[in-house]
Write a protein that holds these residues in place. Structure first.
Motif, mmCIF file in Angstrom:
data_model
loop_
_atom_site.group_PDB
_atom_site.id
_atom_site.type_symbol
_atom_site.label_atom_id
_atom_site.label_comp_id
_atom_site.label_asym_id
_atom_site.label_seq_id
_atom_site.Cartn_x
_atom_site.Cartn_y
_atom_site.Cartn_z
ATOM 1 N N ALA A 154 -43.796 50.740 -7.164
ATOM 2 C CA ALA A 154 -43.081 50.256 -8.406
ATOM 3 C C ALA A 154 -41.866 49.447 -8.128
ATOM 4 O O ALA A 154 -41.560 48.457 -8.659
ATOM 5 N N PHE A 155 -41.163 49.705 -6.932
ATOM 6 C CA PHE A 155 -40.010 48.831 -6.381
ATOM 7 C C PHE A 155 -40.640 47.446 -5.950
ATOM 8 O O PHE A 155 -39.801 46.410 -6.090
ATOM 9 N N TYR A 156 -41.663 47.260 -5.374
ATOM 10 C CA TYR A 156 -42.259 46.095 -4.770
ATOM 11 C C TYR A 156 -42.535 45.253 -6.348
ATOM 12 O O TYR A 156 -42.475 44.208 -6.285
ATOM 13 N N GLY A 157 -43.158 46.176 -7.403
ATOM 14 C CA GLY A 157 -43.392 45.165 -8.585
ATOM 15 C C GLY A 157 -42.054 44.696 -9.266
ATOM 16 O O GLY A 157 -42.327 43.538 -9.844
ATOM 17 N N GLN A 158 -41.069 45.289 -8.808
ATOM 18 C CA GLN A 158 -39.848 44.688 -9.145
ATOM 19 C C GLN A 158 -39.114 43.644 -8.394
ATOM 20 O O GLN A 158 -38.091 43.106 -8.662
ATOM 21 N N GLN A 159 -39.861 43.509 -7.258
ATOM 22 C CA GLN A 159 -39.456 42.329 -6.223
ATOM 23 C C GLN A 159 -38.088 43.005 -5.576
ATOM 24 O O GLN A 159 -37.236 42.171 -4.975
ATOM 25 N N ARG A 160 -37.887 44.420 -5.370
ATOM 26 C CA ARG A 160 -37.012 44.995 -4.797
ATOM 27 C C ARG A 160 -37.546 45.640 -3.473
ATOM 28 O O ARG A 160 -37.983 46.444 -3.009
ATOM 29 N N ILE A 161 -37.685 44.268 -2.647
ATOM 30 C CA ILE A 161 -38.484 44.586 -1.348
ATOM 31 C C ILE A 161 -37.837 45.708 -0.599
ATOM 32 O O ILE A 161 -38.513 46.382 0.286
ATOM 33 N N GLU A 162 -36.507 45.788 -0.026
ATOM 34 C CA GLU A 162 -35.936 46.549 0.722
ATOM 35 C C GLU A 162 -36.267 48.109 0.303
ATOM 36 O O GLU A 162 -36.350 48.950 1.090
ATOM 37 N N ASN A 163 -36.176 48.299 -1.097
ATOM 38 C CA ASN A 163 -36.595 49.616 -1.563
ATOM 39 C C ASN A 163 -37.947 50.063 -1.195
ATOM 40 O O ASN A 163 -38.121 51.149 -0.908
ATOM 41 N N ALA A 164 -38.553 48.880 -1.553
ATOM 42 C CA ALA A 164 -40.002 49.223 -1.310
ATOM 43 C C ALA A 164 -40.417 49.762 0.051
ATOM 44 O O ALA A 164 -41.061 50.653 0.399
ATOM 45 N N ARG A 211 -46.548 45.935 5.079
ATOM 46 C CA ARG A 211 -45.426 45.687 6.271
ATOM 47 C C ARG A 211 -46.139 44.276 7.039
ATOM 48 O O ARG A 211 -45.226 43.726 7.541
ATOM 49 N N ALA A 212 -47.422 44.337 7.319
ATOM 50 C CA ALA A 212 -47.724 43.141 7.926
ATOM 51 C C ALA A 212 -47.523 41.962 7.244
ATOM 52 O O ALA A 212 -47.151 40.748 7.612
ATOM 53 N N LYS A 213 -47.620 41.944 5.801
ATOM 54 C CA LYS A 213 -47.205 40.810 4.961
ATOM 55 C C LYS A 213 -45.955 40.378 4.945
ATOM 56 O O LYS A 213 -45.730 39.364 4.933
ATOM 57 N N LEU A 214 -45.034 41.330 4.887
ATOM 58 C CA LEU A 214 -43.724 41.224 4.472
ATOM 59 C C LEU A 214 -43.062 41.097 5.874
ATOM 60 O O LEU A 214 -41.873 40.347 5.958
ATOM 61 N N LEU A 215 -43.291 41.732 6.663
ATOM 62 C CA LEU A 215 -42.371 41.798 8.141
ATOM 63 C C LEU A 215 -43.066 41.002 9.190
ATOM 64 O O LEU A 215 -42.556 40.608 10.430
ATOM 65 N N GLY A 216 -44.517 40.848 9.140
ATOM 66 C CA GLY A 216 -45.285 40.010 10.110
ATOM 67 C C GLY A 216 -45.939 41.281 10.914
ATOM 68 O O GLY A 216 -45.671 42.263 11.153
ATOM 69 N N GLN A 217 -47.139 40.591 11.606
ATOM 70 C CA GLN A 217 -47.877 41.665 12.623
ATOM 71 C C GLN A 217 -47.242 42.188 13.694
ATOM 72 O O GLN A 217 -47.408 43.011 13.989
ATOM 73 N N GLY A 218 -46.442 41.387 14.314
ATOM 74 C CA GLY A 218 -45.833 41.893 15.526
ATOM 75 C C GLY A 218 -44.571 42.546 15.330
ATOM 76 O O GLY A 218 -43.720 42.894 16.039
ATOM 77 N N HIS A 219 -44.045 42.679 13.992
ATOM 78 C CA HIS A 219 -42.858 43.818 13.870
ATOM 79 C C HIS A 219 -42.983 45.042 14.406
ATOM 80 O O HIS A 219 -44.354 45.719 14.155
ATOM 81 N N GLN A 321 -37.360 50.986 14.337
ATOM 82 C CA GLN A 321 -35.903 50.592 14.444
ATOM 83 C C GLN A 321 -35.446 50.366 12.893
ATOM 84 O O GLN A 321 -35.880 49.825 12.129
ATOM 85 N N SER A 322 -34.580 51.269 12.527
ATOM 86 C CA SER A 322 -33.918 51.448 11.105
ATOM 87 C C SER A 322 -32.586 51.406 11.128
ATOM 88 O O SER A 322 -31.846 51.467 12.020
ATOM 89 N N PRO A 323 -32.128 50.686 9.904
ATOM 90 C CA PRO A 323 -32.952 50.358 8.766
ATOM 91 C C PRO A 323 -33.959 49.043 9.176
ATOM 92 O O PRO A 323 -33.604 48.334 9.904
ATOM 93 N N ILE A 324 -34.863 48.911 8.327
ATOM 94 C CA ILE A 324 -35.958 47.951 8.472
ATOM 95 C C ILE A 324 -35.498 46.731 8.083
ATOM 96 O O ILE A 324 -34.919 46.530 6.901
ATOM 97 N N PRO A 325 -35.122 45.629 8.971
ATOM 98 C CA PRO A 325 -34.709 44.251 8.588
ATOM 99 C C PRO A 325 -35.584 43.646 7.827
ATOM 100 O O PRO A 325 -36.700 43.701 7.760
ATOM 101 N N LEU A 326 -34.910 43.168 6.790
ATOM 102 C CA LEU A 326 -35.734 42.218 5.627
ATOM 103 C C LEU A 326 -36.423 40.921 6.217
ATOM 104 O O LEU A 326 -35.547 40.362 7.157
ATOM 105 N N PRO A 327 -37.283 40.459 5.823
ATOM 106 C CA PRO A 327 -37.512 39.141 6.507
ATOM 107 C C PRO A 327 -36.865 38.104 6.137
ATOM 108 O O PRO A 327 -36.079 38.328 5.080
ATOM 109 N N PRO A 328 -36.882 36.629 6.325
ATOM 110 C CA PRO A 328 -36.190 35.871 6.068
ATOM 111 C C PRO A 328 -36.107 35.553 4.375
ATOM 112 O O PRO A 328 -37.136 35.685 3.739
ATOM 113 N N LYS A 329 -35.060 35.116 3.938
ATOM 114 C CA LYS A 329 -35.120 34.811 2.385
ATOM 115 C C LYS A 329 -36.490 33.878 1.938
ATOM 116 O O LYS A 329 -36.985 34.186 1.068
#
Length: 352
Positions: A154-164, A211-219, A321-329
């Protein structure tokens, strides 16, 4: 009758409030994405409950919820809402209704509202789901993790990526703790059904994909998801699939943290044990192949075969590694623009 209901009473592993395990055939068919086949069983259960307990009895709620889930799976949202309304009315007339049933009622309303893109309403219902599930089995139970997962959707549906991502991280954490505790307490295996484990695997795979989509395979967070999926596959006896996931996790940790880091060493040890067991299976250990084509072990019993005998002795959790850093804008914007081509349905996670 009870085999057709949504929940079966079981002994609580922690000795507290009892849990209810979603293991009947109709629910398994929903998890297998063949909801159409679940409907006849749920209809029959509803008829039995009405005959035995009478109209308006609380025992009619589980079949209502099964029918709602099956229709959600089939994207028949109006029919699902009708069954949920019937279940809700029955619960209102039975104020002593258990937290387990209330949890499932709110969960299904949350899934319905997510499918209708009413994400604020979905989050309200799913927060109630988590609350009642926590009352019934605890906030760290794998049953409660399903509510966190749907909140993440649901958070992802709202584009609230950090919460998701935070919700998905909670799901991974709960499943890792569960896998570790089962090694220490093997008798807990009997408290969980194959349907629950398959549902968990489905959730974890989708979290891994997200996670792979938002943060990358190597995260590092993606590597941790690989690691947890691999451990669950190992627990389920799917050794070759587990080996692939743990190998992927090892590559991420070695590249991100270095070969001498304690987390990398933890994953490397599990990988070594898996590789050793793969060699043993290739050479033949006297066992019979499992249903999934993977080697089994002679004398294995039960639906999970020789899971515990091949589970690693030590399962220290790889450090997150927490909190999970967001991907670039710019990457978040690109993610939002690509949703039409690659979107996870809040109901069943299938990419539409």
């Amino acid at each position: 009758l009870e085999t057709l209901e949504r929940w079966t009473p079981t002994k609580d592993p922690g000795g507290g409030a009892r849990t209810r395990t979603p293991n009947p055939l109709p629910y398994k068919r929903i998890l297998d994405d063949i909801g159409e086949l679940a409907i006849p069983g749920a209809v029959q259960a509803l008829a039995f409950c009405k005959d035995v307990y009478g109209e308006g009895a609380i025992q009619m709620v589980p079949p209502y919820l099964l029918l709602a889930e099956a229709n959600l799976d089939l994207r028949r949202l109006q029919q699902a809402e009708e069954f949920l309304s019937l279940a809700n009315w029955t619960v209102l007339k039975n104020p002593d209704c258990s937290s387990a049933i209330r949890s499932q009622l709110h969960r299904n309303f949350g899934k319905l509202y997510s499918a209708q893109e009413r994400f604020a309403d979905a989050l309200r219902e799913l927060s109630k789901d988590v609350y009642h599930s926590a009352l019934e089995v605890g906030p760290e139970h794998i049953d409660t993790s399903v509510g966190y997962f749907h909140m993440g959707n649901a958070f992802y549906g709202q584009q609230r990526i950090e919460n998701a991502l935070a919700m998905f991280d909670k799901v991974v954490e709960i499943w890792y703790k569960f896998l570790s505790s089962v090694r220490a307490e093997p008798e807990r295996v009997e408290d969980f059904s194959e349907a629950q484990l398959n549902e968990g695997l489905d959730m974890l795979n989708r979290i891994l994909e997200m996670r792979a989509k938002l943060l990358g395979q190597g995260h590092i967070a993606t590597g941790e998801a690989n690691y947890t999926v691999g451990l669950l596959l190992l627990f389920m006896g799917k050794h070759q699939d587990a080996l692939k996931q743990v190998q992927a996790a090892h590559d991420v940790y070695e590249n991100h943290l270095g070969p001498e880091h304690s987390s990398t060493s933890d994953v490397a040890e599990v990988l070594r044990q898996l590789q050793s067991s793969s060699v043993m299976f290739a050479e033949g250990d006297g066992g019979k192949p499992g249903e999934d084509g993977l080697p089994g072990t002679a004398g294995s019993a039960g639906p999970f075969g020789s899971i515990l005998s091949s589970f690693p002795d030590n399962l220290p959790r790889a450090q997150t590694q927490s909190p999970i850093p967001l991907p670039p804008k710019s990457r978040q914007v690109a993610t939002a623009e690509s949703d039409d081509a690659m979107r996870m349905s809040p109901v069943d996670g299938v990419r539409r």
